[in-house]
Structure formats: structure tokens, C-alpha cells
Design a protein around this motif. Structure first.
Motif, short mmCIF file in Angstrom:
data_model
loop_
_atom_site.label_atom_id
_atom_site.label_comp_id
_atom_site.label_asym_id
_atom_site.label_seq_id
_atom_site.Cartn_x
_atom_site.Cartn_y
_atom_site.Cartn_z
N ASN A 345 -37.94 -67.59 72.71
CA ASN A 345 -38.31 -66.17 72.70
C ASN A 345 -39.79 -66.03 72.39
N SER A 346 -40.25 -64.79 72.18
CA SER A 346 -41.68 -64.54 71.96
C SER A 346 -42.18 -65.15 70.66
N PHE A 347 -41.28 -65.49 69.74
CA PHE A 347 -41.68 -66.11 68.47
C PHE A 347 -41.63 -67.64 68.54
N GLY A 348 -41.34 -68.17 69.71
CA GLY A 348 -41.27 -69.62 69.88
C GLY A 348 -39.98 -70.22 69.40
N LEU A 349 -38.99 -69.39 69.09
CA LEU A 349 -37.70 -69.87 68.61
C LEU A 349 -36.79 -70.15 69.81
N GLU A 350 -36.23 -71.34 69.86
CA GLU A 350 -35.35 -71.70 70.98
C GLU A 350 -33.94 -71.16 70.75
N LEU A 351 -33.42 -70.46 71.73
CA LEU A 351 -32.08 -69.86 71.66
C LEU A 351 -31.22 -70.41 72.81
N LYS A 352 -29.90 -70.39 72.62
CA LYS A 352 -28.98 -70.85 73.65
C LYS A 352 -28.21 -69.66 74.22
N PHE A 353 -28.00 -69.67 75.54
CA PHE A 353 -27.33 -68.57 76.22
C PHE A 353 -26.23 -69.12 77.14
N ASN A 354 -25.20 -68.31 77.33
CA ASN A 354 -24.17 -68.60 78.34
C ASN A 354 -24.49 -67.78 79.59
N ILE A 355 -24.20 -68.34 80.75
CA ILE A 355 -24.51 -67.64 82.00
C ILE A 355 -23.35 -67.79 82.98
N SER A 356 -23.07 -66.72 83.70
CA SER A 356 -22.04 -66.72 84.74
C SER A 356 -22.62 -66.07 85.98
N CYS A 357 -22.48 -66.74 87.13
CA CYS A 357 -23.02 -66.23 88.39
C CYS A 357 -21.92 -66.15 89.44
N LEU A 358 -21.99 -65.13 90.28
CA LEU A 358 -21.04 -64.95 91.38
C LEU A 358 -21.81 -64.99 92.68
N LEU A 359 -21.35 -65.83 93.62
CA LEU A 359 -22.06 -66.02 94.88
C LEU A 359 -21.07 -66.11 96.04
N ASP A 360 -21.59 -65.89 97.25
CA ASP A 360 -20.78 -66.15 98.45
C ASP A 360 -21.65 -66.91 99.44
N GLU A 361 -21.17 -67.06 100.67
CA GLU A 361 -21.89 -67.88 101.64
C GLU A 361 -23.26 -67.29 101.98
N ASN A 362 -23.46 -66.01 101.69
CA ASN A 362 -24.76 -65.39 101.98
C ASN A 362 -25.74 -65.52 100.82
N GLY A 363 -25.26 -65.93 99.64
CA GLY A 363 -26.17 -66.11 98.51
C GLY A 363 -25.67 -65.48 97.22
N PHE A 364 -26.62 -65.12 96.36
CA PHE A 364 -26.32 -64.59 95.03
C PHE A 364 -25.79 -63.15 95.13
N ILE A 365 -24.74 -62.85 94.33
CA ILE A 365 -24.18 -61.49 94.29
C ILE A 365 -24.52 -60.83 92.96
N GLU A 366 -24.13 -61.44 91.86
CA GLU A 366 -24.41 -60.87 90.55
C GLU A 366 -24.30 -61.96 89.49
N GLY A 367 -24.87 -61.67 88.30
CA GLY A 367 -24.81 -62.63 87.22
C GLY A 367 -24.71 -61.92 85.88
N ASN A 368 -24.33 -62.68 84.87
CA ASN A 368 -24.20 -62.15 83.51
C ASN A 368 -24.69 -63.19 82.53
N ILE A 369 -25.52 -62.76 81.57
CA ILE A 369 -26.07 -63.65 80.54
C ILE A 369 -25.75 -63.10 79.18
N SER A 370 -25.27 -63.94 78.29
CA SER A 370 -24.99 -63.54 76.93
C SER A 370 -25.44 -64.64 75.99
N GLU A 371 -25.82 -64.25 74.77
CA GLU A 371 -26.27 -65.24 73.82
C GLU A 371 -25.09 -66.04 73.31
N ALA A 372 -25.25 -67.37 73.28
CA ALA A 372 -24.18 -68.25 72.84
C ALA A 372 -23.97 -68.11 71.34
N ARG A 373 -22.71 -68.24 70.90
CA ARG A 373 -22.40 -68.15 69.47
C ARG A 373 -22.01 -69.50 68.93
#
Length: 373
Positions: A345-373
Motif C-alpha cells: 500500500n502507500s505506506f509500504g506495507l505488504e498486504l495479501k488479497f484474494n481475487i476471483s475472475c470470470l472470463l469467456d472465449e472473448n476475454g475478461f468479463i468481471e472480477g472481484n478482489i477482497s483482502e485476505a484474512r
């Protein structure tokens, strides 16, 4: 050397003598006697005695050769006799088919006769009641009755397939084979409710009676029937399970495309999918097909790109491509990528996140990012 020849002749004569005894036990007396004569000629004392009286058989080698030939004649005669003896039994079996027991019935029927067990489709969207006997009482669906609090009955319609087990006049006893969760349902139904068994390679053709029309689908009936039959023939996801009575108009797709878009449901369980089409698609020569999946490595690359695009400091993103990565493909042609990444982040602190992406043959559709616990 002479002693060795004598021993060999005795061994050969003894072997053939035992063979003759075996054939005699099988009942081939003449063959056994011929073989014994040959074995006797090979035996040294008898061979010499015969050789003294018959000049051509005076030499020991000639005695052995002639004795061997006589034994072979006996073996051949014995084989021919046994073959002849077995023919009447075979002929008796083939010329008296009435002696064969008739095949047992495939099903036990309380009425009528056993059927061949053909699996057929059911005609019409309207339910046909299952009864406990031809023209008997309707069978109560105990589970549905308990859930709904009112008496429900077992029925079949064009969303089910059944096995024909018994026949009695205009009635047939059937067992549901599809869907899976109704397999315990069975009963008698009028045969007029059942489609004829399909021939090998034949595909069912749906008609107006198989659809449940509403004010939206009513206006494009002809195109919808044509499109659904094409989907059933062409789309591999819909060849086995397709439900024309569930055809409807998709509000989201209609809004997105600016024209009426319809869908039909195919598949079962986790493989259930909606296939979308408009009225013009019914006459489009392009075959209906299952969508192709995006390449998995490209899907992961696009998901990583989405993570970097949403990070405060993209250069610090470390996307997990091995430990936390998981990809799954769905019948509608979409691929889901799930993983994790770290970023500062802006303070130089490293954080971990979970990510989920939805795609089809044409490419990226949507994604979701949340901070890992």
C-alpha cells in the motif's frame, strides 16, 4: 548300440499300447485293435517273429516304420468313429428347437404381459397421472404431499423419460428413468401418452404441444420451435437433456441486445445450462454449438492483469500462479479463475488479497478482489 535300439522300440511300443488302451475305454474297439497290432509289430520279440515269417518285414527299421503307420491308421479310425458318434446329438438339438425353454419374462406384471423394457419419451407438457392399475387410482406423491401440505400425485410429462415394463391393452406400466431423482416413481399410464421408441440415430422432434407458451414467447412460436429442435440436434450440451416446456424470454439478454431473446434449459445437475437465441437465429445456417473455453494460461494472465490494474502500486503485485491458483470451466462457456496476490500500500506495507475472475472465449468479463484474512 543294439541294446539302445531295443530299449527305444520297447518304449515306443509301450506308449502306443497305452494309447490303444485309452481308445478302447472310449468304446472304439476296432481302432484299439489296429493300434495294438502296430504296437506289437514295433515290440522287438513280436517284430522279429513276424519278420521270420514275412520276408519284407525282416529288418528292424521296417518293422518300426510299418508298425507306426498301422498305429496312425488306428488313431484316424478312432477319431472318425468319435466324430460320427457326436453328430446325432448335435442334429437332435438343432432339429428339435421346441425342446429349448422359452426365455423368462423380463418383468413381473400384475396385469397384462411383460414388455421389452424400451425407454421412450413422454408426449406433451401437461402431466399424465400414474395409476396403481389400468384405469385404477392415481398414485399419491408422498414426498411432494408432505412438503406442500396438500395431496399431490405422481405424474409424467415431456420433461421425463420412462421405461415400458408391462402392457395391458391401451395401458402400459412404466418406470421413470429420467430425471434421476424421480426414478422410484412407477405406475400405469395410457399408451397414447408415450412417444414411439426412437430408431438408432433418430432424434426427437418437438411440436407445439411440448411448449408452455406465455405472452412473450407466443409471438415467435414458429421460430422458437424450429430453434429448439435445431439446438437439440446440434448443440452437444442439449442432445441428451433439453426441456422445451421451460422456454422463456430473457429480460437481461433482451435488454442487452435490444430485441427479444429467448432461452431453453439443457443438461442436468451441475451441467445445467441455458442456451440463448433470438427469432432470426432459427433460420441462420450457422450451427448451434457449445461455446469454446478461453485458454487457461490466457485466463490467468488476464486475471493477473486485473489485479495489477486495481492495485495502488502495480509494480509491487506478486500474483500466485501456483500455490493458490484454481480454474474451473462451466457449461455456459465461462471460466472462473481464483487465486491470491500480495501488493504494497502507500505506506509500504505488504498486504495479501484474494481475487476471483470470470472470463469467456472473448476475454475478461468481471472480477472481484477482497483482502485476505
Amino acid at each position: 548300440m543294439a541294446t539302445l535300439r531295443t530299449v527305444v522300440r520297447w518304449l515306443i511300443a509301450g506308449f502306443f499300447g497305452l494309447g490303444a488302451f485309452g481308445i478302447l475305454i472310449d468304446g472304439s474297439v476296432l481302432s484299439a485293435l489296429i493300434m495294438l497290432a502296430g504296437a506289437a509289430l514295433i515290440a522287438p520279440p513280436i517284430g522279429r517273429a513276424i519278420g521270420q515269417r514275412v520276408a519284407p518285414l525282416k529288418a528292424g527299421v521296417v518293422q518300426v516304420v510299418v508298425g507306426f503307420v498301422v498305429v496312425m491308421v488306428g488313431v484316424i479310425a478312432g477319431a472318425a468313429q468319435q466324430g460320427t458318434a457326436t453328430k446325432p446329438a448335435t442334429a437332435d438339438t438343432t432339429t428339435h428347437p421346441s425342446k429349448k425353454a422359452p426365455p423368462a419374462p423380463k418383468f413381473t406384471c400384475e396385469r397384462g404381459t411383460s414388455a421389452d423394457g424400451a425407454v421412450v419419451n413422454v408426449l406433451g407438457k401437461d402431466g399424465h397421472d400414474l395409476r396403481n392399475a389400468p384405469d385404477g387410482e392415481r398414485i399419491v406423491n408422498e414426498k411432494a404431499t408432505r412438503v406442500l401440505g396438500s395431496t399431490q400425485y405422481q405424474t409424467i410429462d415431456n420433461s421425463t423419460k420412462v421405461q415400458i415394463q408391462c402392457l395391458d391393452g391401451d395401458w402400459a406400466r412404466v418406470q421413470i428413468t429420467d430425471p434421476e431423482w424421480l426414478k422410484e416413481h412407477s405406475g400405469w399410464v395410457l399408451r397414447a401418452a408415450l412417444a414411439a421408441p426412437l430408431k438408432p440415430g433418430e432424434v426427437r422432434e418437438f411440436t407445439d404441444a411440448d411448449f408452455d407458451w406465455d405472452k412473450h414467447t407466443q409471438r415467435d412460436k414458429t421460430a422458437i420451435i424450429k430453434a429448439v429442435n435445431r439446438i437439440h440436434r446440434e448443440d452437444p450440451r442439449c442432445k441428451e437433456h433439453i426441456y422445451p416446456s421451460l422456454v422463456g424470454r430473457s429480460a437481461d439478454e433482451t435488454k442487452k441486445r435490444g430485441k427479444p431473446v429467448y432461452f431453453v434449459n439443457c443438461g442436468t445437475g451441475a451441467q445445467t445450462v441455458n442456451v440463448y437465441f433470438d427469432a432470426a437465429r432459427a433460420d441462420d445456417p450457422t450451427p448451434f454449438r457449445a461455446p469454446r473455453f478461453i485458454d487457461k494460461m490466457r485466463a490467468i494472465d488476464l486475471c493477473e492483469a486485473y489485479a495489477k490494474a486495481n492495485a495502488s502500486h502495480p509494480s509491487t503485485v506478486e500474483f500466485s500462479r501456483f500455490l493458490d491458483i484454481a480454474t474451473s470451466e462451466h457449461p455456459n462457456g465461462r471460466t472462473q479463475v481464483q487465486s491470491s496476490f500480495t501488493a504494497k500500500n502507500s505506506f509500504g506495507l505488504e498486504l495479501k488479497f484474494n481475487i476471483s475472475c470470470l472470463l469467456d472465449e472473448n476475454g475478461f468479463i468481471e472480477g472481484n478482489i477482497s483482502e485476505a484474512r
